[in-house]
Every structure is written in structure tokens, then in C-alpha cells.
Design an enzyme around this catalytic site. Structure first.
Site, PDB file in Angstrom:
ATOM      1  CG  HIS A   5      -1.709   1.224   1.401  1.00 24.48           C
ATOM      2  ND1 HIS A   5      -2.793   1.495   0.612  1.00 24.48           N
ATOM      3  CD2 HIS A   5      -1.590   2.276   2.236  1.00 24.48           C
ATOM      4  CE1 HIS A   5      -3.315   2.656   0.965  1.00 24.48           C
ATOM      5  NE2 HIS A   5      -2.593   3.157   1.950  1.00 24.48           N
ATOM      6  CE  LYS A  26      -0.495   5.859   1.167  1.00 29.53           C
ATOM      7  NZ  LYS A  26      -1.261   6.196   2.382  1.00 29.53           N
ATOM      8  CG  ASP A  45      -4.896   2.250  -2.896  1.00 29.91           C
ATOM      9  OD1 ASP A  45      -4.754   2.709  -1.751  1.00 29.91           O
ATOM     10  OD2 ASP A  45      -5.612   1.268  -3.141  1.00 29.91           O
ATOM     11  NE  ARG A 101      16.570  23.143  13.562  1.00 35.92           N
ATOM     12  CZ  ARG A 101      16.947  24.234  14.162  1.00 35.92           C
ATOM     13  NH1 ARG A 101      16.876  24.329  15.481  1.00 35.92           N
ATOM     14  NH2 ARG A 101      17.393  25.254  13.470  1.00 35.92           N
TER      15      ARG A 101
END
Length: 143
Positions: A5, A26, A45, A101
Site C-alpha cells: 500500500h 500520499k 494506492d 529537526r
């Protein structure tokens, strides 16, 4: 062959695999890369992965080729590429607070092939620039 996926796009002939939970962005990142930066859709997908000559290669299942979900709008038909060597995996997080960061270099393994991995937030306004900076080599491997 291994099916996951995810969403896969090609940018400058380099595959960018977008992973993360459902609804994390996504397809949205793929849409922005396609519309704003000239990327080409490979798969949305579901992505088929194979190891070919030591490289990780992704393609799209036949029944969804060229299709991209544009959330709140519909399913779009886009120019697409049959397959691409995957150069970068971008794991999308649900919350910016989950990100470091200056993270250490990370890698993910698929079918015995190690791929550089970034963790990013899909709805950060600079995400496309961050992906391009990494895939085009502007970001040093060692921090």
C-alpha cells in the site's frame, strides 16, 4: 513480486515511493509533484515491487494504471509510466511533531534492497522542495 500500500511517482527518471497510513497524504503529494513539478505517475494506492539486477523496481497493478485518487474531487486519469527504479522512500507522518529537526540517515529494506528513507509531513508547504533537494543530491548523506 511483492505488493504494498503506497504511491509511486517518477521524477527525473528516479522513483519516489510514498508510504504511510491511509489518509496521510500520499496521493496528495503525488498530485502536487505531478501538477507542479512535472513528475509522472507510476502507481497510486498499490505498488508492485520486484528486485531486478540488485535494484528495487516499482510498477502498477494493471487494473489501476494511470489512476490517481484526488481526495474530495474524484479519480483522475493521468499520464503514467510503466515502471521505475526506486531511489527514495518518503514515509509520511500524521503529525509534524513526530519528525526530527536533523535526523540521522535512514534506510528501508524491500526485497533485500536498501533504499534511502525520509520522514516528512505531507501538508508542510515545503515538502516538494525537500523531496527534490534530497533526490537531486542537494542534501548531504551525512549530517
Amino acid at each position: 513480486m511483492f505488493n504494498i500500500h503506497a504511491t509511486l511517482i517518477s521524477f527525473h527518471n528516479k522513483g519516489i515511493l510514498l508510504t504511510g497510513k491511509s489518509g496521510v497524504g500520499k496521493s496528495d503529494v503525488a498530485l502536487r509533484m505531478i501538477m507542479e513539478k512535472g513528475a509522472v505517475l507510476v502507481a497510486d494506492d498499490r505498488v508492485d515491487l520486484v528486485c531486478a539486477n540488485g535494484n528495487l523496481v516499482g510498477s502498477c497493478p494493471k487494473n489501476i494504471r494511470g489512476l490517481l485518487e484526488v481526495r474530495n474531487v474524484g479519480i483522475g486519469q493521468f499520464k503514467h509510466k510503466a515502471k521505475v527504479k526506486i531511489s527514495l522512500c518518503v514515509e509520511l507522518c500524521e503529525d509534524k511533531k513526530d519528525l526530527e529537526r536533523l535526523p540521522d540517515n535512514e534506510y528501508v529494506d524491500f526485497l533485500g534492497v536498501s533504499v534511502t528513507k525520509l520522514k516528512l509531513y505531507a501538508f508542510d508547504c515545503s515538502i516538494l522542495c525537500k523531496i527534490i533537494a534530497k533526490i537531486d543530491g542537494y542534501i548531504r548523506q551525512e549530517v
